[in-house]
Design a protein around this motif. Sequence first.
Motif, PDB file in Angstrom:
ATOM      1  N   TRP A 244     -14.479 -16.373 -14.638  1.00  0.00           N
ATOM      2  CA  TRP A 244     -13.159 -17.394 -14.606  1.00  0.00           C
ATOM      3  C   TRP A 244     -13.910 -18.635 -14.929  1.00  0.00           C
ATOM      4  O   TRP A 244     -14.736 -18.572 -15.001  1.00  0.00           O
ATOM      5  CB  TRP A 244     -12.600 -17.765 -13.403  1.00  0.00           C
ATOM      6  CG  TRP A 244     -12.234 -16.373 -12.734  1.00  0.00           C
ATOM      7  CD1 TRP A 244     -12.253 -15.038 -13.296  1.00  0.00           C
ATOM      8  CD2 TRP A 244     -10.705 -15.893 -12.445  1.00  0.00           C
ATOM      9  NE1 TRP A 244     -11.378 -14.049 -12.663  1.00  0.00           N
ATOM     10  CE2 TRP A 244     -10.675 -14.760 -12.361  1.00  0.00           C
ATOM     11  CE3 TRP A 244     -10.251 -17.599 -12.245  1.00  0.00           C
ATOM     12  CZ2 TRP A 244      -8.999 -14.433 -11.149  1.00  0.00           C
ATOM     13  CZ3 TRP A 244      -8.616 -16.821 -11.399  1.00  0.00           C
ATOM     14  CH2 TRP A 244      -8.944 -15.607 -11.668  1.00  0.00           C
ATOM     15  N   GLU A 248      -9.624 -21.835 -15.764  1.00  0.00           N
ATOM     16  CA  GLU A 248      -8.250 -20.722 -16.049  1.00  0.00           C
ATOM     17  C   GLU A 248      -8.311 -21.260 -14.182  1.00  0.00           C
ATOM     18  O   GLU A 248      -7.426 -20.686 -13.144  1.00  0.00           O
ATOM     19  CB  GLU A 248      -9.341 -19.619 -15.760  1.00  0.00           C
ATOM     20  CG  GLU A 248      -9.284 -19.214 -17.337  1.00  0.00           C
ATOM     21  CD  GLU A 248      -9.595 -18.067 -17.814  1.00  0.00           C
ATOM     22  OE1 GLU A 248     -10.076 -17.486 -18.523  1.00  0.00           O
ATOM     23  OE2 GLU A 248     -11.011 -17.993 -16.467  1.00  0.00           O
ATOM     24  N   ALA A 251      -5.590 -23.244 -13.193  1.00  0.00           N
ATOM     25  CA  ALA A 251      -4.165 -23.168 -14.004  1.00  0.00           C
ATOM     26  C   ALA A 251      -4.012 -22.094 -12.501  1.00  0.00           C
ATOM     27  O   ALA A 251      -2.839 -22.138 -12.531  1.00  0.00           O
ATOM     28  CB  ALA A 251      -4.427 -22.190 -15.280  1.00  0.00           C
ATOM     29  N   PHE A 252      -4.787 -21.305 -11.546  1.00  0.00           N
ATOM     30  CA  PHE A 252      -4.199 -20.759 -11.617  1.00  0.00           C
ATOM     31  C   PHE A 252      -3.754 -20.999  -9.872  1.00  0.00           C
ATOM     32  O   PHE A 252      -2.668 -20.012  -9.202  1.00  0.00           O
ATOM     33  CB  PHE A 252      -5.007 -18.901 -10.663  1.00  0.00           C
ATOM     34  CG  PHE A 252      -5.088 -18.045  -9.667  1.00  0.00           C
ATOM     35  CD1 PHE A 252      -4.344 -16.935 -10.472  1.00  0.00           C
ATOM     36  CD2 PHE A 252      -5.734 -19.237  -8.293  1.00  0.00           C
ATOM     37  CE1 PHE A 252      -4.155 -16.474  -9.436  1.00  0.00           C
ATOM     38  CE2 PHE A 252      -5.440 -17.525  -7.329  1.00  0.00           C
ATOM     39  CZ  PHE A 252      -4.755 -16.399  -7.741  1.00  0.00           C
ATOM     40  N   ASP A 255      -0.319 -22.640 -11.275  1.00  0.00           N
ATOM     41  CA  ASP A 255       0.590 -22.244 -11.726  1.00  0.00           C
ATOM     42  C   ASP A 255       0.827 -21.312 -11.307  1.00  0.00           C
ATOM     43  O   ASP A 255       1.807 -20.534 -10.897  1.00  0.00           O
ATOM     44  CB  ASP A 255       0.968 -21.967 -12.957  1.00  0.00           C
ATOM     45  CG  ASP A 255       1.007 -22.600 -14.301  1.00  0.00           C
ATOM     46  OD1 ASP A 255       1.162 -24.276 -13.069  1.00  0.00           O
ATOM     47  OD2 ASP A 255      -0.153 -23.045 -14.864  1.00  0.00           O
ATOM     48  N   HIS A 257      -0.962 -18.410 -11.149  1.00  0.00           N
ATOM     49  CA  HIS A 257      -1.253 -17.260 -12.289  1.00  0.00           C
ATOM     50  C   HIS A 257      -1.768 -17.688 -13.576  1.00  0.00           C
ATOM     51  O   HIS A 257      -2.101 -18.948 -13.241  1.00  0.00           O
ATOM     52  CB  HIS A 257      -0.006 -16.702 -12.653  1.00  0.00           C
ATOM     53  CG  HIS A 257       0.946 -16.863 -13.266  1.00  0.00           C
ATOM     54  ND1 HIS A 257       0.601 -16.894 -14.928  1.00  0.00           N
ATOM     55  CD2 HIS A 257       1.872 -17.708 -12.813  1.00  0.00           C
ATOM     56  CE1 HIS A 257       1.212 -18.008 -14.850  1.00  0.00           C
ATOM     57  NE2 HIS A 257       2.725 -18.653 -14.810  1.00  0.00           N
ATOM     58  N   ASN A 258      -2.272 -16.822 -14.298  1.00  0.00           N
ATOM     59  CA  ASN A 258      -3.027 -17.418 -15.444  1.00  0.00           C
ATOM     60  C   ASN A 258      -3.165 -15.960 -16.310  1.00  0.00           C
ATOM     61  O   ASN A 258      -2.492 -15.096 -15.931  1.00  0.00           O
ATOM     62  CB  ASN A 258      -5.021 -17.922 -15.347  1.00  0.00           C
ATOM     63  CG  ASN A 258      -5.405 -17.204 -14.336  1.00  0.00           C
ATOM     64  OD1 ASN A 258      -5.621 -15.881 -14.684  1.00  0.00           O
ATOM     65  ND2 ASN A 258      -6.600 -17.741 -13.731  1.00  0.00           N
ATOM     66  N   ASP A 259      -4.431 -16.048 -16.909  1.00  0.00           N
ATOM     67  CA  ASP A 259      -4.002 -14.715 -18.320  1.00  0.00           C
ATOM     68  C   ASP A 259      -4.992 -13.844 -17.607  1.00  0.00           C
ATOM     69  O   ASP A 259      -5.430 -12.662 -18.876  1.00  0.00           O
ATOM     70  CB  ASP A 259      -4.487 -15.138 -19.859  1.00  0.00           C
ATOM     71  CG  ASP A 259      -4.145 -16.535 -20.671  1.00  0.00           C
ATOM     72  OD1 ASP A 259      -2.927 -15.957 -19.742  1.00  0.00           O
ATOM     73  OD2 ASP A 259      -5.246 -16.885 -21.036  1.00  0.00           O
ATOM     74  N   TYR A 262      -2.606 -12.566 -11.349  1.00  0.00           N
ATOM     75  CA  TYR A 262      -1.728 -13.900 -10.659  1.00  0.00           C
ATOM     76  C   TYR A 262      -1.949 -13.812  -9.152  1.00  0.00           C
ATOM     77  O   TYR A 262      -2.664 -13.002  -8.402  1.00  0.00           O
ATOM     78  CB  TYR A 262      -0.252 -13.341 -11.143  1.00  0.00           C
ATOM     79  CG  TYR A 262      -0.053 -12.098 -10.757  1.00  0.00           C
ATOM     80  CD1 TYR A 262       0.825 -11.667  -9.007  1.00  0.00           C
ATOM     81  CD2 TYR A 262       1.115 -10.947 -11.218  1.00  0.00           C
ATOM     82  CE1 TYR A 262       1.236 -10.422  -8.659  1.00  0.00           C
ATOM     83  CE2 TYR A 262       1.293  -9.273 -10.959  1.00  0.00           C
ATOM     84  CZ  TYR A 262       1.212  -9.075  -9.513  1.00  0.00           C
ATOM     85  OH  TYR A 262       2.015  -8.595  -9.006  1.00  0.00           O
TER      86      TYR A 262
END
Length: 431
Positions: A244, A248, A251-252, A255, A257-259, A262
């Motif tokens: 990671w 990332e 963002a997790f 939000d 979640h990320n790519d 979640y």
Amino acid sequence: MLAAHRASYVAALALLAACHHDPQFATAKPPPDAAQIALGEKLAKAGDCASCHDSARREPFAGGQPVNSPFGPIYASNITPDATYGIGNYTPAQFAAALQRGAAPGGKRLYPAMPYPSFAALDPHDVNALYQYFMYGVKPVANATPQTHLPFPFNQRWVMMFWRIAFAQHGLFKPDPQHSAQWNRGAWLVQGLGHCGACHTPRGPAYNEMGYTEHSPLYLTGGVTDHWYAPNLTGDPGSGLGRWSADEIAAFLRDGHNDRAYAFGAMAPVIGASTQYMSDDDLHAIATYLKSLPAREASGQYVDSATVRASTMTTLHSGMPERPGAGLYLSFCAKCHGADGVGTPDKAPPLAGSSLALSSDPTSMLRLIVEGSQSPQTSGGGEPRKMPAFRTQFTDSEIAQVASFVRGAWGNNAAPVAPPEVTRLREAIHR
């Protein structure tokens, strides 16, 4: 001799004067301070007080919800300023003692489900801000919370005094001059206010966290809480955060979640009530600190190979999948997570290389299959991601088979799951 005694006397007076001005030693409720109340609200969000202390009716901090422990449910206290059922009569000194030492008024000792060993890292200014917020920024709620009744000998709260002396070896956070200000900010948030180790660090036989800082070899290497496995947060490239990026991670936490993944289970309310409200600077500070942790307690391996992924897809599409669980995956899981395991953007995360799939403990993966899950609602994360429950469609053996398939497909290499593991989990969560 007299001069020495006089010097000691003057020093003692100076200490008493300092204590008098230190909010932690105050014995009377101070007047409200708007700046401190605002800071306290931010700190309370960063400390995720709401996830445990909000009531079942969503009354902020009114308590009453169970925090499930291996010894039985421990009911969260009402921490509103209600004078009868809450903490409205607490002095600053009593508030600090409960928050940082687990010592409530009247000689009551708190169980370590309350992460006071981590909150010991907070300085008096921050503790005072929290006090101001809970006394003046929170609505009092007259909610009588259930009493905690653990079986003997765990009902002997006086033992917690000695437990703290033996195991809560954590104190005021001191910045490390060998690291940047950003790293130190992240360390303070993770080790102290965020109390990440309360879930992500394994616990010993006395329910003690096996370390409170990066200097302990088991710190943040993963732990089971309430039948969820909180994953390894060290740099392990298999089950941890080794693959990671800092962005990332941020963002997790912002939000949900990320790519790569979640949030689910016990982590979803942490993001919903806490980390989504933190500043980008704080989120990146956390990410900077976590990315500095060396790989520990390695579990699982992932080979990012197109050839290996193609081999798995051939097995799935051959019409007669040879591997147990492959047919179930193709019928029920591939439409979201993909036959190639790469997931579907804005719908389902990848399973190829998933740190969840490579974890040493498959508890969370199994529980997700049994119960399903939903990612938290966040201001910038769009619609929550949902996974359906399969407890009625799959038997224990079938859940073990599909989980084992995922843990060994597309380049994943983690130990398979046995059906009795699923059976024990289902019995524990009554599913």
